[in-house]
Motif scaffolding. Sequence first.
Motif, PDB file in Angstrom:
ATOM      1  N   LEU A  65      37.742  -0.446  -8.417  1.00 15.56           N
ATOM      2  CA  LEU A  65      37.990  -1.699  -9.124  1.00 15.56           C
ATOM      3  C   LEU A  65      37.962  -1.496 -10.633  1.00 15.56           C
ATOM      4  O   LEU A  65      38.781  -2.066 -11.366  1.00 15.56           O
ATOM      5  CB  LEU A  65      36.959  -2.752  -8.700  1.00 15.56           C
ATOM      6  N   LEU A  66      37.039  -0.654 -11.111  1.00 18.09           N
ATOM      7  CA  LEU A  66      36.941  -0.375 -12.536  1.00 18.09           C
ATOM      8  C   LEU A  66      38.197   0.323 -13.048  1.00 18.09           C
ATOM      9  O   LEU A  66      38.785  -0.092 -14.047  1.00 18.09           O
ATOM     10  CB  LEU A  66      35.710   0.496 -12.823  1.00 18.09           C
ATOM     11  N   PHE A  67      38.634   1.390 -12.350  1.00 16.43           N
ATOM     12  CA  PHE A  67      39.838   2.112 -12.771  1.00 16.43           C
ATOM     13  C   PHE A  67      41.057   1.205 -12.744  1.00 16.43           C
ATOM     14  O   PHE A  67      41.892   1.246 -13.643  1.00 16.43           O
ATOM     15  CB  PHE A  67      40.091   3.325 -11.879  1.00 16.43           C
ATOM     16  N   LEU A  68      41.169   0.407 -11.697  1.00 22.92           N
ATOM     17  CA  LEU A  68      42.319  -0.490 -11.567  1.00 22.92           C
ATOM     18  C   LEU A  68      42.342  -1.493 -12.715  1.00 22.92           C
ATOM     19  O   LEU A  68      43.364  -1.674 -13.384  1.00 22.92           O
ATOM     20  CB  LEU A  68      42.282  -1.210 -10.217  1.00 22.92           C
ATOM     21  N   ALA A  69      41.204  -2.154 -12.959  1.00 25.87           N
ATOM     22  CA  ALA A  69      41.144  -3.164 -14.015  1.00 25.87           C
ATOM     23  C   ALA A  69      41.358  -2.548 -15.392  1.00 25.87           C
ATOM     24  O   ALA A  69      42.109  -3.095 -16.218  1.00 25.87           O
ATOM     25  CB  ALA A  69      39.803  -3.892 -13.966  1.00 25.87           C
ATOM     26  N   LEU A  70      40.730  -1.415 -15.673  1.00 30.20           N
ATOM     27  CA  LEU A  70      40.905  -0.760 -16.974  1.00 30.20           C
ATOM     28  C   LEU A  70      42.338  -0.283 -17.165  1.00 30.20           C
ATOM     29  O   LEU A  70      42.899  -0.402 -18.249  1.00 30.20           O
ATOM     30  CB  LEU A  70      39.934   0.413 -17.124  1.00 30.20           C
ATOM     31  N   GLY A  71      42.929   0.260 -16.101  1.00 27.80           N
ATOM     32  CA  GLY A  71      44.306   0.747 -16.189  1.00 27.80           C
ATOM     33  C   GLY A  71      45.299  -0.372 -16.411  1.00 27.80           C
ATOM     34  O   GLY A  71      46.171  -0.289 -17.272  1.00 27.80           O
ATOM     35  N   LEU A  72      45.159  -1.444 -15.641  1.00 31.82           N
ATOM     36  CA  LEU A  72      46.110  -2.553 -15.743  1.00 31.82           C
ATOM     37  C   LEU A  72      45.946  -3.346 -17.037  1.00 31.82           C
ATOM     38  O   LEU A  72      46.911  -3.918 -17.542  1.00 31.82           O
ATOM     39  CB  LEU A  72      45.974  -3.474 -14.529  1.00 31.82           C
ATOM     40  N   SER A  73      44.731  -3.387 -17.563  1.00 29.22           N
ATOM     41  CA  SER A  73      44.495  -4.148 -18.793  1.00 29.22           C
ATOM     42  C   SER A  73      44.794  -3.339 -20.052  1.00 29.22           C
ATOM     43  O   SER A  73      44.724  -3.863 -21.153  1.00 29.22           O
ATOM     44  CB  SER A  73      43.047  -4.632 -18.839  1.00 29.22           C
ATOM     45  N   GLY A  74      45.087  -2.048 -19.872  1.00 33.73           N
ATOM     46  CA  GLY A  74      45.371  -1.206 -21.025  1.00 33.73           C
ATOM     47  C   GLY A  74      44.129  -0.761 -21.776  1.00 33.73           C
ATOM     48  O   GLY A  74      44.208  -0.253 -22.887  1.00 33.73           O
ATOM     49  N   ARG A  75      42.958  -0.944 -21.199  1.00 34.04           N
ATOM     50  CA  ARG A  75      41.709  -0.593 -21.864  1.00 34.04           C
ATOM     51  C   ARG A  75      41.207   0.797 -21.466  1.00 34.04           C
ATOM     52  O   ARG A  75      40.083   1.156 -21.784  1.00 34.04           O
ATOM     53  CB  ARG A  75      40.651  -1.638 -21.553  1.00 34.04           C
ATOM     54  N   VAL A 117      34.720   8.074 -20.020  1.00 36.63           N
ATOM     55  CA  VAL A 117      33.940   9.216 -19.520  1.00 36.63           C
ATOM     56  C   VAL A 117      32.466   8.847 -19.391  1.00 36.63           C
ATOM     57  O   VAL A 117      31.808   9.211 -18.417  1.00 36.63           O
ATOM     58  CB  VAL A 117      34.140  10.458 -20.424  1.00 36.63           C
ATOM     59  N   ALA A 118      31.945   8.090 -20.349  1.00 39.83           N
ATOM     60  CA  ALA A 118      30.536   7.687 -20.296  1.00 39.83           C
ATOM     61  C   ALA A 118      30.250   6.823 -19.074  1.00 39.83           C
ATOM     62  O   ALA A 118      29.271   7.051 -18.353  1.00 39.83           O
ATOM     63  CB  ALA A 118      30.154   6.951 -21.579  1.00 39.83           C
ATOM     64  N   VAL A 119      31.117   5.845 -18.817  1.00 40.10           N
ATOM     65  CA  VAL A 119      30.900   4.942 -17.685  1.00 40.10           C
ATOM     66  C   VAL A 119      31.044   5.684 -16.357  1.00 40.10           C
ATOM     67  O   VAL A 119      30.197   5.552 -15.460  1.00 40.10           O
ATOM     68  CB  VAL A 119      31.869   3.734 -17.761  1.00 40.10           C
ATOM     69  N   VAL A 120      32.101   6.472 -16.218  1.00 38.54           N
ATOM     70  CA  VAL A 120      32.322   7.218 -14.970  1.00 38.54           C
ATOM     71  C   VAL A 120      31.169   8.195 -14.724  1.00 38.54           C
ATOM     72  O   VAL A 120      30.636   8.285 -13.613  1.00 38.54           O
ATOM     73  CB  VAL A 120      33.681   7.956 -15.001  1.00 38.54           C
TER      74      VAL A 120
END
Length: 200
Positions: free
Chosen positions: A102-112, A120-123
Amino acid sequence: MQDHTTEQELRDRLSLIENMIAEGRRHTESWGWMFVLWGIAYYLAIAWSAWSHSAWAWPATILIAVIVTVILASSRVGKRPGTTLGRAVGSIWIALGISMFLLFLALGLSGRLTDQHLFVAVVSALLGMANGASGLLLRWKVQCACALVWWVAAAATCFGTNSQSMIVFLVAVFLCQIVFGIYGMIAETQERKRRGPIHA
């Protein structure tokens, strides 16, 4: 006589707990291939996003890795009875997988997904948490060491350049996914040889 019985019962319970922990470690070792698979998936996603700068690199790679994981895991599910400890460890990793997807999807789609240090820190922190929880549950120093590597990577990436951040992440993936997964596969193979064909 009662003291002796109580002492024996305590020994039996301690032995049961130790056996459950050892079985939990063996169960985790049997999933070593999954650590390797996900390590390779991370490398592929990194290469794809660096090459094309696509917002879909991480979500698509993770989705493919999830599909491969489900297919391969479903063929292994019936081979061993589940234990409470095994289910607890499995629940940690399933929750991590859902959170990361969900994090990767949301970050990828939002351009963030462009802030590499934050990513890298969060992952790394999430992977450190899952490895730490599993390592503590299983009392497994090797997996606790993986958690420590992930946590160091999470902190270190906040202070370096983009190149240093990527190097830290690539090293952590190699040590905590590829090497740890291969270690688990080797340990599982050795355990099968030790038990022989009857118990395998």
